[in-house]
Design a protein around this motif. Structure first.
Motif, mmCIF file in Angstrom:
data_model
loop_
_atom_site.group_PDB
_atom_site.id
_atom_site.type_symbol
_atom_site.label_atom_id
_atom_site.label_comp_id
_atom_site.label_asym_id
_atom_site.label_seq_id
_atom_site.Cartn_x
_atom_site.Cartn_y
_atom_site.Cartn_z
ATOM 1 N N VAL A 14 0.659 -1.250 0.066
ATOM 2 C CA VAL A 14 0.054 -0.048 -0.118
ATOM 3 C C VAL A 14 0.786 1.208 -0.119
ATOM 4 O O VAL A 14 0.692 1.942 0.995
ATOM 5 N N SER A 17 -1.665 4.668 -0.636
ATOM 6 C CA SER A 17 -2.970 4.941 0.340
ATOM 7 C C SER A 17 -2.564 4.714 1.877
ATOM 8 O O SER A 17 -2.687 5.457 2.890
ATOM 9 N N GLU A 39 -1.763 -2.428 -4.285
ATOM 10 C CA GLU A 39 -2.049 -1.318 -5.094
ATOM 11 C C GLU A 39 -1.101 -0.872 -6.113
ATOM 12 O O GLU A 39 -0.140 -1.816 -6.477
ATOM 13 N N THR A 46 -5.761 -1.283 -8.310
ATOM 14 C CA THR A 46 -5.748 -1.887 -7.135
ATOM 15 C C THR A 46 -6.705 -2.989 -6.765
ATOM 16 O O THR A 46 -7.780 -2.786 -7.286
ATOM 17 N N GLU A 50 -10.424 -8.212 0.112
ATOM 18 C CA GLU A 50 -11.420 -9.288 0.132
ATOM 19 C C GLU A 50 -11.330 -9.689 -1.249
ATOM 20 O O GLU A 50 -11.593 -11.172 -1.434
ATOM 21 N N THR A 79 -15.577 -2.241 6.960
ATOM 22 C CA THR A 79 -16.374 -3.183 5.988
ATOM 23 C C THR A 79 -15.831 -3.206 4.562
ATOM 24 O O THR A 79 -15.193 -2.194 4.015
ATOM 25 N N PRO A 80 -16.465 -4.036 3.847
ATOM 26 C CA PRO A 80 -15.974 -4.149 2.170
ATOM 27 C C PRO A 80 -16.614 -3.166 1.578
ATOM 28 O O PRO A 80 -17.664 -2.914 1.818
ATOM 29 N N CYS A 81 -15.915 -2.844 0.444
ATOM 30 C CA CYS A 81 -16.426 -1.714 -0.328
ATOM 31 C C CYS A 81 -17.386 -2.252 -1.192
ATOM 32 O O CYS A 81 -17.599 -3.516 -1.231
HETATM 33 N N1 THU Z 1 -9.404 -1.603 0.494
HETATM 34 C C1 THU Z 1 -9.550 -2.860 0.764
HETATM 35 O O1 THU Z 1 -8.680 -3.550 0.498
HETATM 36 N N2 THU Z 1 -10.843 -3.285 1.226
HETATM 37 C C2 THU Z 1 -11.857 -2.392 1.540
HETATM 38 O O2 THU Z 1 -12.819 -3.039 1.786
HETATM 39 C C3 THU Z 1 -11.621 -1.226 1.433
HETATM 40 C C4 THU Z 1 -10.504 -0.470 0.633
HETATM 41 C C5 THU Z 1 -8.004 -1.085 0.019
HETATM 42 C C6 THU Z 1 -7.889 -0.475 -1.459
HETATM 43 C C7 THU Z 1 -6.895 0.378 -1.172
HETATM 44 O O3 THU Z 1 -5.642 -0.089 -1.587
HETATM 45 C C8 THU Z 1 -6.854 1.183 0.298
HETATM 46 O O4 THU Z 1 -7.828 0.070 0.861
HETATM 47 C C9 THU Z 1 -7.609 2.338 0.305
HETATM 48 O O5 THU Z 1 -8.789 2.482 -0.276
#
Ligand code: THU
Length: 122
Positions: A14, A17, A39, A46, A50, A79-81
């Motif tokens: 990462v 971010s 990333e 990226t 999950e 939580t998951p995006c």
């Molecule tokens: N990210 C995840 O891996 N899972 C999530 O549920 C939210 C976001 C990652 C994507 C990116 O590398 C970083 O977190 C910031 O968005």
């Protein structure tokens, strides 16, 4: 599962971010698989933790996921995006899929259907 997700987050790549995430999926077989986010300088490429964990499960022949634990050292209750919720929906088990997060005072368990109501399915 949260402990394994935490361990996976330590491998997150990462540089942009600085937001590491780890995930751990439990499949109907009883097997578990982990993933971390990684990333890319082309930001849209990226991959979230999950989807990385789900991809590893699929690559190992799994098709039904019962639960996923998600952990970030940077955020309680991570939580998951939305994209990952849709991907998880594709592989939910007959009894559904639980999403487990770490909170400041323990853990929280959501059902995927609660996080992704009225979802798209073919
Ligand atoms: N990210 C995840 O891996 N899972 C999530 O549920 C939210 C976001 C990652 C994507 C990116 O590398 C970083 O977190 C910031 O968005």
């Amino acid at each position: 599962m949260l402990q394994l997700a935490a361990e996976a987050s330590a491998n997150a790549y990462v540089p942009y971010s600085k937001f590491p995430v780890g995930a751990c999926v439990l499949c109907e077989s009883g097997n578990i698989y982990t993933g971390c986010n990684f990333e890319n300088s082309s930001f849209g490429l990226t991959i979230c933790a999950e989807r990385n964990a789900v991809g590893t499960a699929i690559a190992n022949g799994e098709r039904k996921i019962k639960a996923i634990a998600v952990f970030s050292p940077n955020m309680a209750n991570c939580t998951p995006c939305g994209a990952c919720r849709q991907v998880l929906d594709e592989f939910k088990s007959e009894s559904g899929l639980d999403v487990i997060t770490k909170t400041n005072d323990g853990m929280k368990i959501y059902s995927l259907s609660e996080l992704l109501p009225e979802c798209f399915e073919l």
